[in-house]
Design an enzyme around this catalytic site. Structure first.
Site, PDB file in Angstrom:
ATOM      1  N   MET A  75       0.605  -1.180  -0.558  1.00 13.95           N
ATOM      2  CA  MET A  75      -0.039   0.065   0.189  1.00 13.95           C
ATOM      3  C   MET A  75       1.242   1.445  -0.084  1.00 13.95           C
ATOM      4  O   MET A  75       0.308   2.390   0.429  1.00 13.95           O
ATOM      5  CB  MET A  75      -0.464  -0.142   1.084  1.00 13.95           C
ATOM      6  CG  MET A  75      -1.741  -1.257   1.076  1.00 13.95           C
ATOM      7  SD  MET A  75      -3.244  -1.115  -0.139  1.00 13.95           S
ATOM      8  CE  MET A  75      -3.886  -3.048   0.063  1.00 13.95           C
ATOM      9  N   CYS A  76       1.833   0.733  -0.004  1.00 12.34           N
ATOM     10  CA  CYS A  76       3.219   2.265  -0.662  1.00 12.34           C
ATOM     11  C   CYS A  76       2.878   2.886  -1.495  1.00 12.34           C
ATOM     12  O   CYS A  76       2.797   1.810  -2.535  1.00 12.34           O
ATOM     13  CB  CYS A  76       4.451   1.774  -0.082  1.00 12.34           C
ATOM     14  SG  CYS A  76       4.882   2.056   1.778  1.00 12.34           S
ATOM     15  N   HIS A  77       2.937   4.463  -1.588  1.00  6.90           N
ATOM     16  CA  HIS A  77       2.767   5.077  -2.986  1.00  6.90           C
ATOM     17  C   HIS A  77       4.696   5.016  -3.606  1.00  6.90           C
ATOM     18  O   HIS A  77       5.371   5.204  -2.629  1.00  6.90           O
ATOM     19  CB  HIS A  77       2.413   6.981  -2.297  1.00  6.90           C
ATOM     20  CG  HIS A  77       0.486   6.623  -2.290  1.00  6.90           C
ATOM     21  ND1 HIS A  77       0.475   5.908  -0.677  1.00  6.90           N
ATOM     22  CD2 HIS A  77      -0.592   6.740  -2.911  1.00  6.90           C
ATOM     23  CE1 HIS A  77      -1.150   6.598  -0.362  1.00  6.90           C
ATOM     24  NE2 HIS A  77      -1.066   6.573  -2.198  1.00  6.90           N
ATOM     25  N   MET A 115       8.023   4.802   5.815  1.00  4.13           N
ATOM     26  CA  MET A 115       8.517   3.170   5.030  1.00  4.13           C
ATOM     27  C   MET A 115       9.513   3.541   4.194  1.00  4.13           C
ATOM     28  O   MET A 115      10.458   2.122   4.121  1.00  4.13           O
ATOM     29  CB  MET A 115       7.304   2.752   4.412  1.00  4.13           C
ATOM     30  CG  MET A 115       5.775   2.592   5.195  1.00  4.13           C
ATOM     31  SD  MET A 115       5.709   2.334   6.765  1.00  4.13           S
ATOM     32  CE  MET A 115       6.543   0.087   5.910  1.00  4.13           C
ATOM     33  N   GLU A 116       9.954   4.498   4.093  1.00  4.49           N
ATOM     34  CA  GLU A 116      11.526   4.366   2.734  1.00  4.49           C
ATOM     35  C   GLU A 116      12.544   3.937   3.744  1.00  4.49           C
ATOM     36  O   GLU A 116      13.644   3.088   3.429  1.00  4.49           O
ATOM     37  CB  GLU A 116      11.642   4.946   1.560  1.00  4.49           C
ATOM     38  CG  GLU A 116      10.340   5.008   0.808  1.00  4.49           C
ATOM     39  CD  GLU A 116       8.682   5.538   0.612  1.00  4.49           C
ATOM     40  OE1 GLU A 116       8.222   4.768  -0.440  1.00  4.49           O
ATOM     41  OE2 GLU A 116       8.214   6.050   1.858  1.00  4.49           O
ATOM     42  N   ASP A 130      24.215 -10.786   5.244  1.00  4.76           N
ATOM     43  CA  ASP A 130      24.231 -11.869   3.857  1.00  4.76           C
ATOM     44  C   ASP A 130      26.009 -11.793   3.611  1.00  4.76           C
ATOM     45  O   ASP A 130      26.343 -12.437   3.782  1.00  4.76           O
ATOM     46  CB  ASP A 130      23.396 -10.921   2.863  1.00  4.76           C
ATOM     47  CG  ASP A 130      24.564 -11.711   1.805  1.00  4.76           C
ATOM     48  OD1 ASP A 130      23.685 -13.477   1.715  1.00  4.76           O
ATOM     49  OD2 ASP A 130      24.319 -11.289   0.406  1.00  4.76           O
TER      50      ASP A 130
END
EC number: 4.6.1.17
Length: 162
Positions: A75-77, A115-116, A130
């Site tokens: 749902m992120c733009h 969110m970014e 990793d």
């Protein structure tokens, strides 16, 4: 369900309509950490990890992740980011070696970049894991959290420190 902006009248998920929101400068800062063994700490700080320069690769991965957030979080733009900065700092306490990762993301737009920033910090940490897992799989990632955000209708937020 109408009080939740990510649900439509049928209770199904939707992307929020932000066309009415004003463009403002938006900044978000997120932080996470990776606690590593002494061996990993020593090899990272002397650039002796076989896979290469861990912090350089993690930094690029974090920038790429910020730009791809809308592809990962449903749902992120999709946003036109204006800047992404990744910073690293070591906190050493005896045998504990913690790499603190701070991601700062900026835009000028109608929705925030929290969110970014969180995605950038998280992917940096995953990249460190990793690249170092051959030496020790016991590394610990986190906690991951929003430190601060500015801009938009909700205004300024700053996480309370412990």
């Amino acid at each position: 369900m109408s009080s939740f902006t990510h649900f439509n009248e049928q209770g199904r998920a939707k992307m929020v309509d932000i066309t009415h929101k004003e463009d403002t400068v938006r900044v978000a800062v997120a932080q996470t950490s990776v606690t590593v063994s002494r061996e990993i700490y020593e090899k990272m700080t002397s650039n002796a990890i076989e896979k290469g320069d861990v912090l350089a690769v993690a930094q690029v991965a974090g920038v790429m992740a910020a730009k791809k957030t809308a592809d990962l979080i449903p749902m992120c733009h999709p946003l036109m980011l204006k800047g992404v900065d990744i910073a690293f700092a070591w906190e050493n306490d005896g045998e504990a070696h913690k790499l603190v990762i701070t991601a700062t993301v900026k835009t000028k737009g109608s929705t925030g970049v929290e969110m970014e920033a969180l995605t950038a910090a998280s992917v940096c940490a995953l990249t460190v894991y990793d690249m170092c897992k051959a030496l020790d799989k016991g590394m610990v990632i986190g906690p991951t959290y929003l430190v601060e955000k500015t801009g938009g209708k909700s205004g300024h937020y700053r996480r309370k420190t412990d």
